[in-house]
Design an enzyme around this catalytic site. Structure first.
Site, short mmCIF file in Angstrom:
data_model
loop_
_atom_site.label_atom_id
_atom_site.label_comp_id
_atom_site.label_asym_id
_atom_site.label_seq_id
_atom_site.Cartn_x
_atom_site.Cartn_y
_atom_site.Cartn_z
N TYR A 54 0.83 -1.20 0.00
CA TYR A 54 0.00 0.00 0.00
C TYR A 54 0.86 1.25 0.00
CZ TYR A 54 -3.05 3.75 1.48
OH TYR A 54 -3.71 4.95 1.54
N HIS A 84 -3.56 16.56 -2.60
CA HIS A 84 -3.98 16.72 -1.21
C HIS A 84 -3.81 18.15 -0.70
CE1 HIS A 84 -4.25 12.45 -1.40
NE2 HIS A 84 -4.40 12.28 -0.10
N ASN A 196 1.42 11.48 6.05
CA ASN A 196 0.67 10.62 6.96
C ASN A 196 1.12 10.92 8.39
OD1 ASN A 196 -0.13 7.18 5.99
ND2 ASN A 196 -1.39 8.98 6.08
N TYR A 281 -17.59 29.92 46.46
CA TYR A 281 -16.83 28.83 45.83
C TYR A 281 -15.66 29.34 44.99
CZ TYR A 281 -20.58 25.44 46.87
OH TYR A 281 -21.49 24.62 47.48
N ARG A 284 -13.11 29.96 47.77
CA ARG A 284 -12.87 28.84 48.67
C ARG A 284 -12.39 27.60 47.92
NH1 ARG A 284 -17.81 25.93 51.27
NH2 ARG A 284 -18.75 27.94 50.72
N PHE A 330 -1.83 6.74 12.14
CA PHE A 330 -2.12 8.12 11.76
C PHE A 330 -3.43 8.62 12.36
CE2 PHE A 330 -3.42 5.19 8.31
CZ PHE A 330 -4.79 5.23 8.53
N GLU A 415 -12.43 5.34 4.72
CA GLU A 415 -12.02 6.01 5.95
C GLU A 415 -13.30 6.47 6.65
OE1 GLU A 415 -9.37 8.91 4.31
OE2 GLU A 415 -7.98 7.36 3.61
#
Length: 510
Positions: A54, A84, A196, A281, A284, A330, A415
């Protein structure tokens, strides 16, 4: 200063140094280069045999079943980067991109990626000569890594993207040539190895966390300042109380508050005759509230320092075994959850800070002049400063909604679960920035409140904290534009002055 990257020992603090200081250079450990060469030899052998692997001899994502000829392998890798690089939105800050570059180099130095050291050298040279790619903020879904942002990063390394020069975006190619940097020419698997990974989300995360660690301690200092301004009690910080519920952060914050308020003339002035049994609060419970955020921050530190020293691409190559494994390192889920947690923890520090500010400006809740001004009505004092803090904490509540609970499938459902870690990272980074402003409002109000108790002094560690502000922001006698005051107070917080002067008296806070 030079920092050696070996894929094992990088820290969040070192990432912040590299990101913020262009004079800091990086180099790869020689032992790491040997490991990189060993995994590269395997890649070359697999390509020679045309093994089906791959991303080496196949396409990517849904195209994993498409074989690529040996003649097209280099074009495959370059096409991967070009296709990409489709980011959107404003560019990331140059400090974040510098961090991203260092983190990617460090991951590749682990030797599991099959990339040539000569290819990584281009990225190294760009970082060391401050040739910083222009990288858009949006586009990563946080699985298969931060593909879009890393693609823009590497596109610039190929001489095809844009880089920053004196605040302007210019084409990368001529700038690489001017700086004597050889553009990348990608071989088998190298494009995939370079994009990646989780380096965009972790770069934001490291820088946000580094600032959050400073702000968490600073919040203790300014919280103590507010307690003094409000004539609160330190009894709720008694060590015995917190040892009965020994969360680490709670113990640390209580100890800090005791130290910060030690030798307080203001506290001694009302210790015996105070008719209030307990404080609210927001005073405190500072150890419990700040402490919980501290524990969350510590958790995030552990996650990030594991992640930035991890191999996060696919497949990973194990040269010692002569083997490779396809998997999903990844996937950004560990980081996404941690950075959502960081955003929530930091938002809580802002929430409780704003509540202390409200008590100081609200005459019904304190023994201070209404809105911290003597001539109320004619003057509004710090009335609207609290509005600003309220607005910011409300914004934080929206930003603190976790990104990691969402997922949109990509790559034709190959994916089918994505972490959205990049969104968690950007949100956490913004929440940290917002906290700086909220704490600055508290600082202004706390110092103003202390002025009304003069000549009595607060705890000895708080005296220089008050003085540091008064050197740049005078007491508010009459209304003036507070925007400049707010920025000056914020600068003292961001550059570490507030923490530094307090620690100069009582030593390092926990």
């Amino acid at each position: 200063m030079s920092i050696v990257l070996d894929g094992r020992n990088l820290t969040v603090a070192r990432v912040a140094e590299i990101a913020r200081n262009p004079s800091v250079t990086v180099e790869i450990d020689p032992g790491a280069i040997a490991g990189m060469n060993a995994s590269r030899e395997l890649v070359d052998a697999w390509v020679e045999r045309q093994d089906v692997i791959y991303g080496v001899t196949t396409g990517f994502g849904e195209f994993a079943n498409v074989s690529i000829s040996r003649a097209d392998i280099e074009r495959l890798q370059e096409n991967l980067i070009r296709s990409h690089a489709v980011g959107a939105g404003d560019p990331m800050g140059q400090d974040v991109v510098r961090a991203m570059m260092a983190l990617r180099i460090n991951a590749l130095a682990k030797g599991y990626s099959g990339i040539r050291p000569s290819t990584v050298q281009t990225l190294l040279d760009m970082l060391n000569r401050n040739v910083i790619p222009v990288v858009p903020r949006q586009g990563s879904v946080g699985s298969s890594g931060d593909l879009v942002q890393l693609a823009h990063l590497i596109l610039a390394g190929m001489g095809e993207g844009n880089v920053w020069v004196e605040g302007k975006m210019i084409p990368s190619g001529p700038e690489l040539e001017r700086k004597g940097i050889r553009p990348m020419r990608l071989g088998a698997k190298e494009g995939l190895a370079l994009i990646n990974g989780t380096q965009m989300m972790t770069s934001y995360g490291c820088l946000a966390l580094d600032r959050a660690m400073l702000l968490a301690k600073t919040a203790d200092v300014l919280g103590a300042l507010s307690v003094e301004a409000l004539k609160g009690t330190d009894r709720a910080y008694d060590a015995r109380l917190h040892e009965a519920r020994p969360h680490s952060g709670q113990l640390s914050v209580a100890a800090n508050l005791r130290g910060l308020m030690s030798e307080s003339e203001i506290r001694e002035s009302h210790r015996r005759d105070d008719d209030r049994v307990q404080d609210a609060y927001s005073l405190r419970c500072i150890p419990q509230i700040h402490g919980a955020s501290r524990d969350a921050i510590d958790y995030v530190l552990g996650v990030l320092e594991t992640e930035i020293n991890s191999a996060t691409d696919n497949p990973l190559i194990f040269a010692g075994d002569g083997d490779y494994v396809e998997g999903g390192n990844f996937h950004g889920q560990p980081v996404a959850l941690a950075l959502d947690f960081l955003g929530i923890a930091v938002a809580e520090l802002a929430n409780v800070s704003e509540r202390r500010t409200e008590r100081m400006v609200n005459g019904a809740l304190s023994r201070l002049p209404r809105f911290l001004t003597k001539e109320g009505g004619l003057n509004s004092g710090y009335m609207i400063a609290q509005y600003t803090a309220a607005s910011i904490v409300s914004e934080n509540k929206v930003l603190a909604h976790p990104a990691s609970v969402d997922s949109i499938p990509t790559s034709a459902n190959q994916e089918d679960h994505n972490s959205m870690g990049s969104i968690a990272a950007r949100k956490a980074h913004q929440i940290v920035t917002n906290l700086e402003s909220v704490l600055a409002v508290e600082y202004l109000c706390g110092a103003q409140g202390l002025d009304f108790h003069a000549p009595l002094k607060p705890g000895r560690a708080l005296v220089p904290v008050h003085e540091a502000l008064r050197r740049v922001v005078p007491h508010l006698e009459q209304d003036r534009v507070l925007h400049d005051d707010l920025n000056k107070a914020r600068s003292l917080i961001v550059d570490g002055t507030v923490l530094r002067v307090a620690e100069g008296v009582i030593g390092a806070l926990r």
